[in-house]
Write an enzyme that holds these catalytic residues in place. Structure first.
Site, short mmCIF file in Angstrom:
data_model
loop_
_atom_site.label_atom_id
_atom_site.label_comp_id
_atom_site.label_asym_id
_atom_site.label_seq_id
_atom_site.Cartn_x
_atom_site.Cartn_y
_atom_site.Cartn_z
N CYS A 1 -54.00 -11.47 14.00
CA CYS A 1 -53.14 -12.63 13.71
C CYS A 1 -54.09 -13.81 13.64
O CYS A 1 -55.00 -13.92 14.47
CB CYS A 1 -52.13 -12.83 14.84
SG CYS A 1 -51.31 -14.45 14.83
N CYS B 1 -52.26 -15.70 6.97
CA CYS B 1 -51.34 -15.22 7.99
C CYS B 1 -51.18 -13.71 7.78
O CYS B 1 -50.81 -13.28 6.68
CB CYS B 1 -50.00 -15.93 7.81
SG CYS B 1 -48.65 -15.25 8.79
N1 DGL Z 1 -50.66 -16.58 12.13
C1 DGL Z 1 -49.72 -15.59 11.83
C2 DGL Z 1 -50.36 -14.22 11.62
O1 DGL Z 1 -51.50 -14.14 11.28
C3 DGL Z 1 -48.42 -15.43 12.52
C4 DGL Z 1 -48.00 -16.18 13.69
C5 DGL Z 1 -46.50 -16.19 13.83
O2 DGL Z 1 -45.92 -15.26 14.42
O3 DGL Z 1 -45.93 -17.14 13.30
O4 DGL Z 1 -49.71 -13.21 11.75
#
Ligand code: DGL
Length: 255
Positions: free
Chosen positions: A180, A74
């Site tokens: 993301c 993430c």
């Molecule tokens: N998958 C996450 C990232 O890479 C975040 C998504 C969210 O906002 O929860 O930032």
């Protein structure tokens, strides 16, 4: 030979886009993936909230699941919590960041869009990267709510959101940084809107980094047999947990 799993965490199923290249590169490793969808989106949370939540999850991955390394699948968690977690835990903590340096290395003259959560775009860590490699032809797009639409598979709203966000750049954008881990799941729609573009994300780099860190610390599994993948979601509702699990394995199979 070390059979302990590698722990992955994300605010939901998006981190599957990081797990898949890791699994391709290191098929004999076992993976434990934790999707924290009870607390998503992470993109709009404060640094303190993200750090506290990631600390709880990493504690569980280390002490209950006996993971030998943790991957922050993430970008938001990586930008806000990696430093804290590395200071607190002794096992390797591998983080991801928007692949903006890749643009600098591979197509620096191209008009570039960086898509990420608000939390990532505003983070100190991303800003250091951005100012170091700034090509002066870059637009930063904080995409509030986008990860959520992907997480919940709301296809019509997702297309409408992306059309509204991106249509003004069609024919102009050459590079799109998917900052993301949910966003690679919307690549087809983004391509439909923008036409021929180059995508950049950090997942392949993370896979290579996992391999080199494990090799350096003598933690590779090396069994020669296919490892296991376990998935747990934090939703309170059991039906939802099952739905997430199904979608996760479906994506892992076809991504
Ligand atoms: N998958 C996450 C990232 O890479 C975040 C998504 C969210 O906002 O929860 O930032």
């Amino acid at each position: 030979m070390n059979n302990a799993p590698i722990g992955f965490l994300d605010s939901g199923i998006g981190g599957v886009t990081v797990l898949k290249p890791a699994q391709n590169l290191l098929p004999d490793e076992s993976y434990f993936f934790f999707g924290d969808s009870a607390n998503n989106p992470y993109g709009d949370k404060s640094d303190e909230e993200i750090i506290a939540r990631c600390d709880e999850i990493v504690n569980m991955l280390v002490n209950e699941k006996k993971c030998k390394a943790v991957v922050l699948a993430c970008n938001t968690a990586s930008a806000k919590a990696a430093e804290f977690l590395r200071g607190k835990y002794t096992l390797p903590i591998i983080a991801i960041e928007p692949a903006y340096k890749m643009v600098h290395d591979l197509n620096p003259d191209g008009f570039t869009l960086v898509m990420a959560t608000r939390g990532t775009i505003e983070s100190e860590k991303f800003n250091r990267l951005y100012y170091k490699y700034n090509n002066n032809k870059t637009v930063l797009l904080p995409c509030a709510g986008l990860a959520d639409l992907i997480e919940q598979n709301r296809q019509e709203e997702l297309r409408a959101y992306l059309e509204n966000l991106l249509c003004g750049y069609a024919g102009r954008a050459e590079n799109v940084v998917l900052g993301c881990t949910h966003y690679p799941l919307a690549k087809d729609i983004i391509k439909d809107i923008l036409g021929e573009i180059k995508f950049f994300d950090g997942a392949q780099g993370v896979a290579k980094r996992i391999k080199s860190v494990l090799a350096e610390k003598d933690l590779l599994c090396g069994s020669g047999k296919q490892g296991r993948v376990e998935f747990v979601d934090s939703s309170a509702d059991e039906g939802m947990r099952l739905k997430k699990k199904e979608r996760f394995f479906e994506l892992l199979g076809k991504y």
